[in-house]
Design a protein around this motif. Sequence first.
Motif, short mmCIF file in Angstrom:
data_model
loop_
_atom_site.label_atom_id
_atom_site.label_comp_id
_atom_site.label_asym_id
_atom_site.label_seq_id
_atom_site.Cartn_x
_atom_site.Cartn_y
_atom_site.Cartn_z
N LYS A 125 34.49 39.67 36.86
CA LYS A 125 34.96 40.72 35.93
C LYS A 125 35.51 41.88 36.75
O LYS A 125 36.51 42.48 36.40
N ASN A 126 34.82 42.21 37.81
CA ASN A 126 35.33 43.15 38.80
C ASN A 126 34.67 42.82 40.12
O ASN A 126 33.63 42.16 40.16
N LEU A 127 35.27 43.26 41.19
CA LEU A 127 34.77 42.92 42.52
C LEU A 127 34.85 44.16 43.40
O LEU A 127 35.93 44.71 43.60
N THR A 128 33.70 44.59 43.88
CA THR A 128 33.64 45.72 44.80
C THR A 128 33.02 45.21 46.08
O THR A 128 31.91 44.68 46.07
N ILE A 129 33.75 45.39 47.16
CA ILE A 129 33.26 44.96 48.47
C ILE A 129 32.92 46.21 49.26
O ILE A 129 33.81 46.97 49.64
N ARG A 130 31.63 46.45 49.45
CA ARG A 130 31.21 47.66 50.17
C ARG A 130 31.40 47.50 51.67
O ARG A 130 31.75 48.43 52.36
N ALA A 136 34.66 36.98 58.18
CA ALA A 136 34.85 36.29 56.91
C ALA A 136 35.82 37.09 56.03
O ALA A 136 35.89 38.30 56.11
N LYS A 137 36.54 36.38 55.23
CA LYS A 137 37.45 36.98 54.26
C LYS A 137 36.81 36.84 52.90
O LYS A 137 36.25 35.80 52.57
N VAL A 138 36.87 37.88 52.08
CA VAL A 138 36.33 37.84 50.72
C VAL A 138 37.49 37.94 49.76
O VAL A 138 38.28 38.89 49.81
N LEU A 139 37.62 36.94 48.88
CA LEU A 139 38.74 36.86 47.96
C LEU A 139 38.25 36.46 46.57
O LEU A 139 37.18 35.89 46.43
N THR A 140 39.10 36.69 45.59
CA THR A 140 38.85 36.11 44.27
C THR A 140 39.60 34.79 44.21
O THR A 140 40.48 34.51 45.04
N ASP A 141 39.28 33.99 43.21
CA ASP A 141 39.96 32.70 43.06
C ASP A 141 41.46 32.90 42.84
O ASP A 141 42.27 32.07 43.24
N ARG A 142 41.85 34.00 42.24
CA ARG A 142 43.28 34.27 42.00
C ARG A 142 44.02 34.62 43.29
O ARG A 142 45.21 34.42 43.40
N GLN A 143 43.32 35.14 44.27
CA GLN A 143 43.93 35.54 45.53
C GLN A 143 43.98 34.40 46.54
O GLN A 143 44.76 34.45 47.50
N LEU A 144 43.18 33.37 46.35
CA LEU A 144 43.00 32.34 47.35
C LEU A 144 44.29 31.62 47.72
O LEU A 144 44.64 31.51 48.89
N VAL A 180 34.66 33.35 42.02
CA VAL A 180 35.42 32.77 40.93
C VAL A 180 35.28 33.62 39.67
O VAL A 180 34.19 33.91 39.21
N ALA A 181 36.44 34.00 39.13
CA ALA A 181 36.56 34.73 37.86
C ALA A 181 35.62 35.94 37.75
O ALA A 181 34.89 36.07 36.78
#
Length: 121
Positions: free
Chosen positions: A21-26, A32-40, A18-19
């Motif tokens: 500032k930046n998201l880096t998925i190594r 599992a799927k990794v998303l931000t709240d805006r992508q959900l 959720v919210a």
Amino acid sequence: MSAASGTPVEVAGVVVVVAPKNLTIRKVPDGAKVLTDRQLLRWLQSLRPVLAVDQVYRIASVAGMPRTWHRNPGQQTDPVELQHRFSALRDQVDRARQRRLLWVLAAFLGFFSMIFLGPFF
């Protein structure tokens, strides 16, 4: 859920950040799927329905039952007793807050008395 509803229930893991500032998925977690709240919402809307409406209702109806989620559910606590226990816990938290406030006030007064009155020795 499958046993309780009588309908095969397949699940997918989703991690929603959720919210950020930046998201880096190594490395994407397996299964599992990794998303931000805006992508959900967009991601959920992109999925194709796999259950019929009656299956969804059947699953939803058993999802709210405590026995669905426990193999051996514990004794149900009397709501009045639970309220008494919660009130006692709230009282303990309130007293702890008051003690903490008194300690802070005492430290504050001690600090300023040292500044204005000088050391006691």
